[in-house]
Design an enzyme around this catalytic site. Structure first.
Site, PDB file in Angstrom:
ATOM      1  N   THR A 121     115.575  48.489  12.356  1.00 26.64           N
ATOM      2  CA  THR A 121     114.917  49.209  11.261  1.00 26.64           C
ATOM      3  C   THR A 121     113.476  49.493  11.667  1.00 26.64           C
ATOM      4  O   THR A 121     112.723  48.561  11.969  1.00 26.64           O
ATOM      5  CB  THR A 121     114.940  48.340   9.987  1.00 26.64           C
ATOM      6  OG1 THR A 121     116.301  48.002   9.704  1.00 26.64           O
ATOM      7  CG2 THR A 121     114.340  49.078   8.809  1.00 26.64           C
ATOM      8  N   CYS A 261     115.453  41.204   5.765  1.00 26.36           N
ATOM      9  CA  CYS A 261     115.305  42.658   5.549  1.00 26.36           C
ATOM     10  C   CYS A 261     114.434  43.017   4.354  1.00 26.36           C
ATOM     11  O   CYS A 261     113.378  43.618   4.529  1.00 26.36           O
ATOM     12  CB  CYS A 261     116.682  43.299   5.411  1.00 26.36           C
ATOM     13  SG  CYS A 261     117.602  43.276   6.952  1.00 26.36           S
TER      14      CYS A 261
HETATM   15  P1  NAD Z   1     117.644  38.848  14.998  1.00 27.85           P
HETATM   16  O1  NAD Z   1     116.316  38.255  15.068  1.00 27.85           O
HETATM   17  O2  NAD Z   1     118.778  38.066  14.423  1.00 27.85           O
HETATM   18  O3  NAD Z   1     118.118  39.341  16.442  1.00 27.85           O
HETATM   19  C1  NAD Z   1     117.302  40.025  17.354  1.00 27.85           C
HETATM   20  C2  NAD Z   1     117.716  39.594  18.757  1.00 27.85           C
HETATM   21  O4  NAD Z   1     117.050  40.420  19.703  1.00 27.85           O
HETATM   22  C3  NAD Z   1     117.319  38.153  19.084  1.00 27.85           C
HETATM   23  O5  NAD Z   1     118.469  37.439  19.505  1.00 27.85           O
HETATM   24  C4  NAD Z   1     116.297  38.288  20.215  1.00 27.85           C
HETATM   25  O6  NAD Z   1     116.343  37.220  21.135  1.00 27.85           O
HETATM   26  C5  NAD Z   1     116.721  39.621  20.837  1.00 27.85           C
HETATM   27  N1  NAD Z   1     115.669  40.273  21.614  1.00 27.85           N
HETATM   28  C6  NAD Z   1     114.374  40.458  21.289  1.00 27.85           C
HETATM   29  N2  NAD Z   1     113.733  41.120  22.263  1.00 27.85           N
HETATM   30  C7  NAD Z   1     114.652  41.362  23.241  1.00 27.85           C
HETATM   31  C8  NAD Z   1     114.603  42.011  24.503  1.00 27.85           C
HETATM   32  N3  NAD Z   1     113.466  42.575  24.972  1.00 27.85           N
HETATM   33  N4  NAD Z   1     115.725  42.059  25.255  1.00 27.85           N
HETATM   34  C9  NAD Z   1     116.867  41.504  24.790  1.00 27.85           C
HETATM   35  N5  NAD Z   1     116.982  40.881  23.603  1.00 27.85           N
HETATM   36  C10 NAD Z   1     115.883  40.821  22.831  1.00 27.85           C
HETATM   37  O7  NAD Z   1     117.470  40.215  14.178  1.00 27.85           O
HETATM   38  P2  NAD Z   1     118.555  40.915  13.237  1.00 27.85           P
HETATM   39  O8  NAD Z   1     118.606  40.242  11.914  1.00 27.85           O
HETATM   40  O9  NAD Z   1     119.816  41.123  14.018  1.00 27.85           O
HETATM   41  O10 NAD Z   1     117.848  42.328  13.004  1.00 27.85           O
HETATM   42  C11 NAD Z   1     117.727  43.271  14.047  1.00 27.85           C
HETATM   43  C12 NAD Z   1     117.251  44.595  13.454  1.00 27.85           C
HETATM   44  O11 NAD Z   1     118.236  45.088  12.532  1.00 27.85           O
HETATM   45  C13 NAD Z   1     115.964  44.479  12.644  1.00 27.85           C
HETATM   46  O12 NAD Z   1     115.211  45.653  12.804  1.00 27.85           O
HETATM   47  C14 NAD Z   1     116.442  44.357  11.205  1.00 27.85           C
HETATM   48  O13 NAD Z   1     115.499  44.828  10.281  1.00 27.85           O
HETATM   49  C15 NAD Z   1     117.666  45.256  11.237  1.00 27.85           C
HETATM   50  N6  NAD Z   1     118.698  44.928  10.257  1.00 27.85           N
HETATM   51  C16 NAD Z   1     119.028  43.626  10.013  1.00 27.85           C
HETATM   52  C17 NAD Z   1     120.039  43.337   9.096  1.00 27.85           C
HETATM   53  C18 NAD Z   1     120.421  41.906   8.790  1.00 27.85           C
HETATM   54  O14 NAD Z   1     121.142  41.704   7.812  1.00 27.85           O
HETATM   55  N7  NAD Z   1     119.996  40.923   9.559  1.00 27.85           N
HETATM   56  C19 NAD Z   1     120.739  44.386   8.460  1.00 27.85           C
HETATM   57  C20 NAD Z   1     120.384  45.695   8.755  1.00 27.85           C
HETATM   58  C21 NAD Z   1     119.372  45.972   9.658  1.00 27.85           C
END
Ligand code: NAD
Length: 438
Positions: A121, A261
């Site tokens: 996002t 979120c």
């Molecule tokens: P999260 O923190 O659970 O996962 C992110 C992952 O990315 C982590 O495992 C981290 O180690 C990895 N990461 C970070 N930098 C990296 C890099 N350079 N190379 C490889 N891996 C890397 O986050 P999330 O909850 O999955 O959310 C991810 C995105 O999706 C965010 O922007 C969030 O706003 C959006 N989103 C989340 C949800 C939700 O319910 N969690 C729903 C819709 C959208």
């Protein structure tokens, strides 16, 4: 199709598993070695209903693999989804460092055309800026697509496999064609893929989350007014939700929203609005109402226990920010627990899935293995997360095990009259307290 997914978090892992389930060959990469080790040894780094079954099946049939090497993943997939975290600072500015780092590494590792898909996002305008950023780092052809994710933790597999809609913001036919190819298998009963420009795609995600958060905050504000004027917010909720223009979902009053979120996306939208010159709007108020809502029980607690809670034992049922997840980010339960700890109380918590994460996030909290361990000798129970297993409790035994029969229901899942009849003093949200002399 060969697809790579950057980020094995709550979004990336589900996306990777579901894309593999549709017959694609998928490699998920994460910079967190612990996560990749867990996944390669057959375990998931987080709990999500239904995830393990699909993950194991696709690992076994070799549709799904995990790597700690981003260049390897970029070499693998024709399409590279990016699902890294995009947290916000206190004023709502979005921290895009993880996204920029991963996109920069993708650009550096490309050996030919790639479609890079931003699932994270991000504020409107980010994809356009990333396009220039990538162009300055590679001579290979590429396209960029904004594809915000709408899955909900707890029903993430179902949401990804059967989406209400898929939004694709892209500027070229090549990108749009590939995205249609990726998502067509997910639409068996009706085609719900909307194509638009990247800025609108980015904005749709924020607008959706802000609207949902606004409904919750508005209902929470109404709950405070209900309490003051002697109305019952549960009856108001049902009555309001029967209006077809409004509908019944996202109208539950409670301890406020949490998770990774709503809190950050509402603040990010407020920041975007400020920068766009659309000042003094309602986004910051949505966040402020939510912050205030988390404190709802404090005045009742002061009435019951005074201001010093040293020697008090409080039992929290539910630590995750909502049921069916182990995610404790911005969890109202942890906010409450921290306030209790700061005031000298002993805080015991029990959550069916989130104990470990909660313990890690708040070391002073005692995460207990069973509900019985949490409530033994407690001065009060706080229902913070409405897991199904908390809905029908064996209250006679619970009352006997507690020091005082006192329940704070932060999700309005119990009936005030029934709780009073069982001999409890009962506080909830937007409804008159019941039982004892309250
Ligand atoms: P999260 O923190 O659970 O996962 C992110 C992952 O990315 C982590 O495992 C981290 O180690 C990895 N990461 C970070 N930098 C990296 C890099 N350079 N190379 C490889 N891996 C890397 O986050 P999330 O909850 O999955 O959310 C991810 C995105 O999706 C965010 O922007 C969030 O706003 C959006 N989103 C989340 C949800 C939700 O319910 N969690 C729903 C819709 C959208």
């Amino acid at each position: 199709m060969r697809i790579s997914v950057v980020g094995a978090g709550y979004v990336g892992l589900v996306a990777g598993v579901c894309l593999a389930e549709m017959g694609n060959s998928v490699m998920v990469v994460d910079s967190d070695e612990r996560k990749i080790e867990l996944l390669n040894s057959g375990r998931s780094p987080h709990f999500e209903p239904g995830l393990d079954e699909l993950r194991v099946r696709n690992q076994m049939n070799r549709h799904l693999s995990f790597s700690g090497s981003l260049p390897e993943a970029v070499g693998y997939g024709e399409v590279v989804f990016v699902a890294v975290g995009t947290p916000t600072s206190a004023d709502g500015e979005v921290d895009l460092r993880d996204l920029e780092d991963s996109v920069s590494a993708i650009a550096g590792a490309m050996d030919g055309y790639r479609l890079i898909v931003v699932k994270s996002t991000v504020p409107p305008g980010t994809n356009s800026r990333l396009e220039k950023f990538i162009r300055s780092r590679t001579r290979h052809p590429f396209d960029l697509a904004s594809n915000p994710e709408f899955l909900k933790e707890g029903t993430a597999i179902q949401d990804f496999m059967h989406p209400d809609r898929v939004i694709v913001g892209a500027r070229t036919d090549r990108a749009r064609n590939i995205m249609r190819h990726v998502y067509n298998p997910f639409f068996r009963t009706g085609y719900r893929l909307m194509e638009t420009d990247p800025e609108s795609a980015e904005m749709i995600k924020y607008a959706a989350n802000v609207m949902l958060a606004a409904r919750i905050s508005l209902m929470n504000e109404i709950s405070q007014i209900c309490l003051a004027v002697g109305a019952d917010v549960e009856k108001v909720r049902v009555g309001v939700g029967l209006d077809r223009r409004i509908g019944p979902s996202f109208l539950f009053a409670g301890l406020g929203y949490g998770g990774s979120c709503f809190p950050k996306d509402v603040m990010a939208m407020a920041h975007v609005a400020d920068k766009a010159g659309v000042a003094d709007g309602i986004c910051r108020a949505i966040g402020a109402v939510n912050d205030r809502q988390r404190e709802t029980f404090l005045s009742f607690m002061e009435k019951e226990f005074g201001g010093d809670w040293a020697g008090r034992v409080f039992a929290l049922l539910g630590l995750a920010y909502k049921p069916r997840t182990d995610d404790v980010r911005e969890s109202p339960a942890l906010f409450l627990a921290k306030t209790m700890l700061d005031r000298g109380a002993t805080v015991r918590g029990f959550d069916p899935e989130a104990n470990q994460n909660a313990q890690r996030a708040l070391p002073g909290l005692l995460a207990m293995d069973t509900l019985e361990d949490a409530i033994k000798g407690a001065d009060a129970i706080f229902l913070c997360t409405e897991w199904n297993e908390f809905r029908s409790l064996e209250w006679t035994g619970i009352k006997a095990a507690m020091r005082r029969p006192l329940v704070f229901d932060g999700r309005n899942i119990y009936d005030p009259e029934e709780m009073a009849e069982r001999g409890f003093v009962y506080y909830s949200i937007g409804r008159r307290p019941a039982g004892g002399n309250v």
